[in-house]
Design an enzyme around this catalytic site. Structure first.
Site, PDB file in Angstrom:
ATOM      1  N   ASN A   9       0.865  -1.178   0.000  1.00 22.06           N
ATOM      2  CA  ASN A   9       0.000   0.000   0.000  1.00 22.06           C
ATOM      3  C   ASN A   9       0.902   1.228   0.000  1.00 22.06           C
ATOM      4  OD1 ASN A   9      -1.843   2.003   0.465  1.00 22.06           O
ATOM      5  ND2 ASN A   9      -2.301   1.414   2.586  1.00 22.06           N
ATOM      6  N   LYS A  11       0.106   4.277  -0.317  1.00 25.10           N
ATOM      7  CA  LYS A  11      -0.539   5.463   0.278  1.00 25.10           C
ATOM      8  C   LYS A  11      -0.301   6.687  -0.620  1.00 25.10           C
ATOM      9  CE  LYS A  11       0.165   3.299   4.708  1.00 25.10           C
ATOM     10  NZ  LYS A  11       0.199   3.429   6.145  1.00 25.10           N
ATOM     11  N   HIS A  94      -9.338   0.819   5.133  1.00 25.22           N
ATOM     12  CA  HIS A  94      -8.043   1.062   5.793  1.00 25.22           C
ATOM     13  C   HIS A  94      -8.256   2.001   6.984  1.00 25.22           C
ATOM     14  CE1 HIS A  94      -3.926   2.336   6.483  1.00 25.22           C
ATOM     15  NE2 HIS A  94      -3.572   1.238   5.834  1.00 25.22           N
ATOM     16  N   GLU A  96      -6.630   4.432   8.018  1.00 26.28           N
ATOM     17  CA  GLU A  96      -6.460   5.866   7.724  1.00 26.28           C
ATOM     18  C   GLU A  96      -7.721   6.436   7.079  1.00 26.28           C
ATOM     19  OE1 GLU A  96      -2.783   5.427   5.581  1.00 26.28           O
ATOM     20  OE2 GLU A  96      -1.793   4.875   7.456  1.00 26.28           O
ATOM     21  N   GLU A 166      -5.198  -5.284  10.683  1.00 26.19           N
ATOM     22  CA  GLU A 166      -4.168  -4.259  10.872  1.00 26.19           C
ATOM     23  C   GLU A 166      -4.427  -3.515  12.181  1.00 26.19           C
ATOM     24  OE1 GLU A 166      -2.285  -3.021   6.922  1.00 26.19           O
ATOM     25  OE2 GLU A 166      -4.081  -1.826   7.162  1.00 26.19           O
ATOM     26  N   GLY A 172       2.604   2.028  10.775  1.00 26.57           N
ATOM     27  CA  GLY A 172       3.524   3.152  10.596  1.00 26.57           C
ATOM     28  C   GLY A 172       4.221   3.585  11.873  1.00 26.57           C
ATOM     29  N   SER A 212       3.702  -2.438  10.327  1.00 27.74           N
ATOM     30  CA  SER A 212       5.165  -2.405  10.484  1.00 27.74           C
ATOM     31  C   SER A 212       5.836  -3.733  10.150  1.00 27.74           C
ATOM     32  CB  SER A 212       5.535  -1.939  11.905  1.00 27.74           C
ATOM     33  OG  SER A 212       5.049  -0.633  12.135  1.00 27.74           O
TER      34      SER A 212
HETATM   35  C1  PEP Z   1      -0.619  -0.054   6.178  1.00 25.09           C
HETATM   36  O1  PEP Z   1      -0.767   1.141   6.044  1.00 25.09           O
HETATM   37  O2  PEP Z   1      -1.469  -0.818   5.708  1.00 25.09           O
HETATM   38  C2  PEP Z   1       0.558  -0.542   6.875  1.00 25.09           C
HETATM   39  C3  PEP Z   1       0.561  -1.771   7.308  1.00 25.09           C
HETATM   40  O3  PEP Z   1       1.595   0.355   7.059  1.00 25.09           O
HETATM   41  P1  PEP Z   1       3.042   0.035   7.691  1.00 25.09           P
HETATM   42  O4  PEP Z   1       3.549  -1.225   7.065  1.00 25.09           O
HETATM   43  O5  PEP Z   1       3.884   1.229   7.324  1.00 25.09           O
HETATM   44  O6  PEP Z   1       2.842  -0.102   9.163  1.00 25.09           O
END
Ligand code: PEP
Length: 249
Positions: A9, A11, A94, A96, A166, A172, A212
């Site tokens: 992703n 973003k 997601h 976000e 998630e 992040g 992460s």
């Molecule tokens: C995400 O935004 O779906 C995600 C898992 O981000 P990150 O790997 O940076 O934590």
């Protein structure tokens, strides 16, 4: 057997030139795993992503879409628009989008229905916040997010659904759920699906972990029996790191 999937992703990162460069670098990587690989560039770069990838097996997917087919929704993109440039899979829900764009379960039901009516695959994201986990409510929160957005569907629709757990506190932040925490939640998610749709369907659905994931922790997370892949944010922006994760299967 369930599919292994690793999806990046991107973003709101990478302009057109950066998109072309990253895809060129992705094409140079050596794939040793059986995982399906997907990347989700920004809307503006989807078309070019297909051109740059050519016959490569990496799938280009979208980060979001609107539920309406067309109309007065300034700034939005519909399923039919995505399909017209070749996109067949979309990320929905997601954290976000939920946090910054007020996407509720009710909106997500409409988006899920719209994507399925266009025969698109969905990577459906959900996960608890840190306060939920501290209060021990993570399973209730996750169960409600899944049930509220997906459990009105017929069993048949689940062939087009990929789940992505998630935990918001791990996205992040550099903070990862331990492989055991991920496994526990993935097993709970599979049990939740089993209770309504039966074990055959539950055992056929891919459940990705996101939060992460890095080259250094992917192997251990992916070794857990109910973890079928990863949704990768930050580490998907570097071709070498992303493929180290892909090849962790
Ligand atoms: C995400 O935004 O779906 C995600 C898992 O981000 P990150 O790997 O940076 O934590």
């Amino acid at each position: 057997m369930r599919k292994h999937i690793v999806a990046g992703n991107w973003k709101m990162n990478n302009d057109l030139a950066q998109t072309e460069l990253l895809i060129t670098n992705l094409k140079r990587q050596n794939k040793t795993s059986n995982a399906e690989v997907m990347i989700a560039p920004a809307f503006t770069n989807l078309w070019q992503a297909f051109q740059t990838l050519k016959d490569n097996s990496i799938e280009v997917i979208a980060q979001n879409m609107h539920f309406a087919d067309n109309g007065a929704y300034t700034g939005e993109v519909s399923a039919s628009m995505l399909k017209s440039v070749g996109v067949h899979t979309v990320i929905l829900g997601h954290s976000e989008r939920r946090a910054y764009f007020n996407e509720t379960d009710e909106i997500l039901v409409q988006k899920v229905n719209a994507a399925l009516s266009h025969n698109m695959r969905i990577i459906f994201c959900f996960g608890e916040e840190l306060s939920d986990r501290k209060a021990g409510n993570q399973e209730t929160v996750v169960e409600n997010q899944i049930k509220n957005a997906l459990f009105h569907l017929d069993a048949n629709a689940f062939k087009n659904i990929i789940l992505a757990y998630e935990p918001v506190w791990a996205i992040g932040t550099g903070e990862t759920a331990s492989p055991e925490q991920a496994q526990d939640m993935h097993a709970f998610i599979r049990k939740t699906v089993t209770n309504t749709y039966g074990p055959e369907l539950a055992n056929s659905i891919s459940i990705l972990y996101g939060g992460s994931v890095k080259p250094g922790n992917a192997k251990e997370i992916f070794s857990k029996p109910d973890v079928d892949g990863g949704l990768i944010g930050g580490a998907s922006l570097k071709a070498e790191d992303f493929y180290a994760i892909v090849n962790a299967f």
